[in-house]
Design an enzyme around this catalytic site. Sequence first.
Site, short mmCIF file in Angstrom:
data_model
loop_
_atom_site.label_atom_id
_atom_site.label_comp_id
_atom_site.label_asym_id
_atom_site.label_seq_id
_atom_site.Cartn_x
_atom_site.Cartn_y
_atom_site.Cartn_z
N ARG A 70 -6.89 70.32 68.80
CA ARG A 70 -6.68 69.66 70.09
C ARG A 70 -6.60 70.71 71.19
O ARG A 70 -6.11 71.83 70.98
CB ARG A 70 -5.39 68.83 70.10
CG ARG A 70 -5.44 67.65 69.15
CD ARG A 70 -4.28 66.70 69.38
NE ARG A 70 -4.42 65.97 70.65
CZ ARG A 70 -5.20 64.91 70.83
NH1 ARG A 70 -5.94 64.47 69.82
NH2 ARG A 70 -5.26 64.29 72.00
N HIS A 90 -4.34 65.20 83.04
CA HIS A 90 -3.17 64.32 83.11
C HIS A 90 -2.11 65.02 83.97
O HIS A 90 -2.37 66.05 84.58
CB HIS A 90 -2.55 64.13 81.72
CG HIS A 90 -3.42 63.46 80.72
ND1 HIS A 90 -3.64 62.10 80.71
CD2 HIS A 90 -4.12 63.97 79.67
CE1 HIS A 90 -4.43 61.79 79.69
NE2 HIS A 90 -4.73 62.90 79.06
N CYS A 112 -9.33 61.34 81.09
CA CYS A 112 -9.33 61.66 79.65
C CYS A 112 -9.99 60.58 78.80
O CYS A 112 -11.21 60.45 78.84
CB CYS A 112 -7.91 61.97 79.19
SG CYS A 112 -7.90 62.95 77.68
N1 GLN Z 1 -8.23 60.25 72.23
C1 GLN Z 1 -9.01 61.14 73.09
C2 GLN Z 1 -9.00 62.59 72.58
O1 GLN Z 1 -8.18 62.92 71.75
C3 GLN Z 1 -8.43 61.09 74.51
C4 GLN Z 1 -7.01 61.60 74.59
C5 GLN Z 1 -6.35 61.33 75.93
O2 GLN Z 1 -6.66 60.39 76.65
N2 GLN Z 1 -5.33 62.18 76.27
O3 GLN Z 1 -9.81 63.40 73.03
#
Ligand code: GLN
Length: 249
Positions: free
Chosen positions: A127, A194, A93
Amino acid sequence: MKVVIGHLYPDYLNIYADRGNIAVFERRAAWRGIELEVDEVGPGDEVRPGAHDLLYIGGGQDREQALIAPDLAAKGESVMAAVQRGAALLAVCGGYQLLGRFYRDRSGAELPGVGLFPLYTVAGERRMIGDVLLECELEPGARRTLAGFENHAGRTYLDEGAEPLGRVVAGFGNDGESGLEGCRVGRALGTYLHGPLLPRNPWLADWLLAQALRHRLGEALALEELEDSLEAEAHAVSSARAHERGGRY
Ligand code: GLN
């Protein structure tokens, strides 16, 4: 036998239990009598090419990414040299995003990347959150699934001809549109998954350990099979959740 893992920025990029991936490497090596050393690499520490058989970097919020991006970019040549010499790499990520050319975060700030993966990432409004299922083929003919969890604003765009890690069966993946997830450059893998990723995908942990051993020994070594019924059950639960979620938004 010994394998050395370089864990990049463990105090900054360790979101959603990504550190659990290191624990999986440690146990799956120990169960086979392989010594595993973890070298934590933080700001100002160097990545000495050849010193690490596998590099690992986890995920993080925009804030943590901004704190370490310049330091990671400054290590870029060493990270690229390590991978070109045959070290394996797993980036998750936020760490994955910073191994591309750049990550433009929610504030519009453009964080410099290493440029290892042929891609760039731009944060979007909505998101991308939920369970994910991928289909991968890291070795010709060996189709496997990867199950995990994603939570990112970033939309990652692969360059023409870049190799994804896998095809999205359920979930968003790199950008919610292309049906592709992650990126692969040789023994280096980047992904949004993840979970942590490796406890529920033991085959991938072993694939990466095998690459790390090839780097260390200079030759391929078949790893003995382990009793993975619990891991298989975790994979099945995670896959089912992804299927229930269905396609992309
Ligand atoms: N901050 C980055 C995003 O929002 C990565 C997020 C993460 O590592 N879960 O895409």
